[in-house]
Design an enzyme around this catalytic site. Structure first.
Site, mmCIF file in Angstrom:
data_model
loop_
_atom_site.group_PDB
_atom_site.id
_atom_site.type_symbol
_atom_site.label_atom_id
_atom_site.label_comp_id
_atom_site.label_asym_id
_atom_site.label_seq_id
_atom_site.Cartn_x
_atom_site.Cartn_y
_atom_site.Cartn_z
ATOM 1 N N TYR A 128 85.702 53.080 10.087
ATOM 2 C CA TYR A 128 86.286 52.181 10.172
ATOM 3 C C TYR A 128 85.527 51.268 8.695
ATOM 4 C CZ TYR A 128 87.358 46.450 10.697
ATOM 5 O OH TYR A 128 87.798 44.832 10.264
ATOM 6 N N GLU A 216 91.337 46.228 4.744
ATOM 7 C CA GLU A 216 91.307 46.626 5.722
ATOM 8 C C GLU A 216 91.997 47.963 6.145
ATOM 9 O OE1 GLU A 216 90.234 45.181 10.352
ATOM 10 O OE2 GLU A 216 92.632 45.221 9.625
#
Length: 407
Positions: A128, A216
């Protein structure tokens, strides 16, 4: 010298997946190769042009949960994998022009007008990575975790030691050692470490260049062939930078909005539809939510809220009433204006004009507080219109709920 500031409410810019991926590719970030098609034949041609071992076909709508969604054509799933371009064509026939319902769409779903035909890549490891503007740090912060492809909030609660943060000096920019350290923290090894660091730097340059407030990437993954790829990305933009980012904001797809939302936006009004019968006409999102809550607490149900914002003109008030009275489920209207920047007399003039011209048929409860409120109350009381005045928000909510109960 005092300068009046006009505050205009805006809906956040929301891009389709293929638009975000194109922006990333244009800035040197590695994404899957893809084409976009708006017909089954176009999807077939795209699949043939890709020359990929495996193809992923994804319906393009502004909602999550597409993989588990259902089309009204009978097809299950808005995301499909296949090795055969002909299958892409058959699937696209059941996607394009049909409604896809997911956990995040209205009950009837959203019409799919485009599909993304992309090269399917295997992911050997998922991480991530995000960059966001953080008030606490007065600037951009990188956030990363070797645990990707899952809900990052859950990782933060269960394994906080797997969340890595790094502040970036907005004047000096991202340093090589910072990007490399983040790549190490994400678990990239050998030559993949430098490759991941280069991607991180490119993502930061993209973040700055497009005036993003958040980029993101989940998953930020590696393939068995040794490539670091941004598999999925969500980009949030600073709406105040629209004047600098005209090309990006021109991509805004408003076709998935309710028609009434688009109509409201023409007059700088923000409309949110709900399922009750008391319309709320307010200034400010916080006040709108409080008004909806207090109607519910008094046994009523809000039908919507229409946010007027700060820089009010009489014509906006008229258009607001036009929109609210056109909604068949509205059985009463509650006007709740509280503010210093808003001139209550302008609101009152707009209300009386709208009521007279539109021949208002539903009860109207008005609570005004703030600049020029005495003049506003005089305008309303001398109008001869059946308007119920309220002293405060509680009083207004009770009167609005009672007016519907009488019917």
């Amino acid at each position: 010298l005092r300068t009046a500031v006009q505050l205009t409410p805006r809906r956040w810019l929301n891009l389709q997946e293929y638009q975000s991926k194109k922006i990333m590719a244009d800035h040197g970030v590695t994404v899957q190769r893809f084409f976009v098609a708006d017909s089954a034949n176009g999807a077939l041609e795209a699949a043939q042009r890709l020359k990929a071992k495996e193809i992923v076909l994804k319906a393009q709508i502004l909602a999550g949960g597409r993989g588990k969604g259902i089309f009204n054509s009978g097809l299950k799933g808005g995301v499909h994998l296949t090795k055969d371009p002909k299958t892409v064509e058959q699937l696209a026939k059941q996607m394009i022009g049909y409604n896809l319902s997911t956990k995040q769409t209205p009950k009837d779903g959203v019409t799919v007008k485009k599909v993304m035909v992309a090269e399917a890549l295997d992911i050997s490891r998922e991480t991530y990575f995000a960059i966001l503007m953080d008030r606490a740090c007065n600037g951009p912060v990188m956030v990363g975790s070797p645990q990707g492809g899952v809900d990052i909030e859950e990782v933060a609660v269960t394994s906080p030691e797997l969340i890595f943060k790094e502040e970036i000096d907005i004047f000096e920019g991202i340093k090589d050692h910072q990007a490399l350290q983040m790549a190490k923290n994400l678990g990239f090894q050998g030559p993949l470490q430098q490759q991941a660091a280069d991607q991180i730097k490119k993502l930061y340059n993209l973040f700055l260049k497009i005036d993003a407030i958040q980029v993101e990437v989940n998953p930020f993954g590696e393939t068995p062939e040794g490539q670091v790829v941004c598999f999925d990305a969500k980009i949030n933009f600073d709406d105040n930078a629209e004047f600098r980012q005209r090309e990006i904001f021109a991509m805004d797809d408003k076709s998935e909005n309710e028609p009434i939302e688009n109509e409201a936006a023409k007059y700088d009004l923000k409309y949110i539809g709900l399922d009750g019968n008391i319309a709320c006409f307010v200034n400010g999102a916080g006040l709108a939510m409080a008004t909806c809550d207090i109607i519910s607490l008094n046994g009523g149900k809000p039908a919507n809220f229409l946010d007027l914002g700060g820089g009010v003109k009489e014509a906006q008030v008229y258009q607001a009433f036009k929109l609210l009275t056109a909604d068949p489920k509205v059985e009463a209207i509650l006007v709740n204006i509280f503010g210093g920047i808003v001139n209550c007399a302008i609101i009152a003039n707009g209300i009386t004009k709208a009521c007279q011209e539109l021949e208002l048929k539903v009860p109207l409860v008005v609570r005004l507080e703030g600049t020029n409120v005495q003049e506003a109350q005089r305008i309303l009381s001398e109008s001869g219109l059946p308007i119920t005045s309220a002293n405060d928000l509680e009083d207004a909510a009770k009167k609005a709920v009672a007016s519907v109960a009488k019917k």
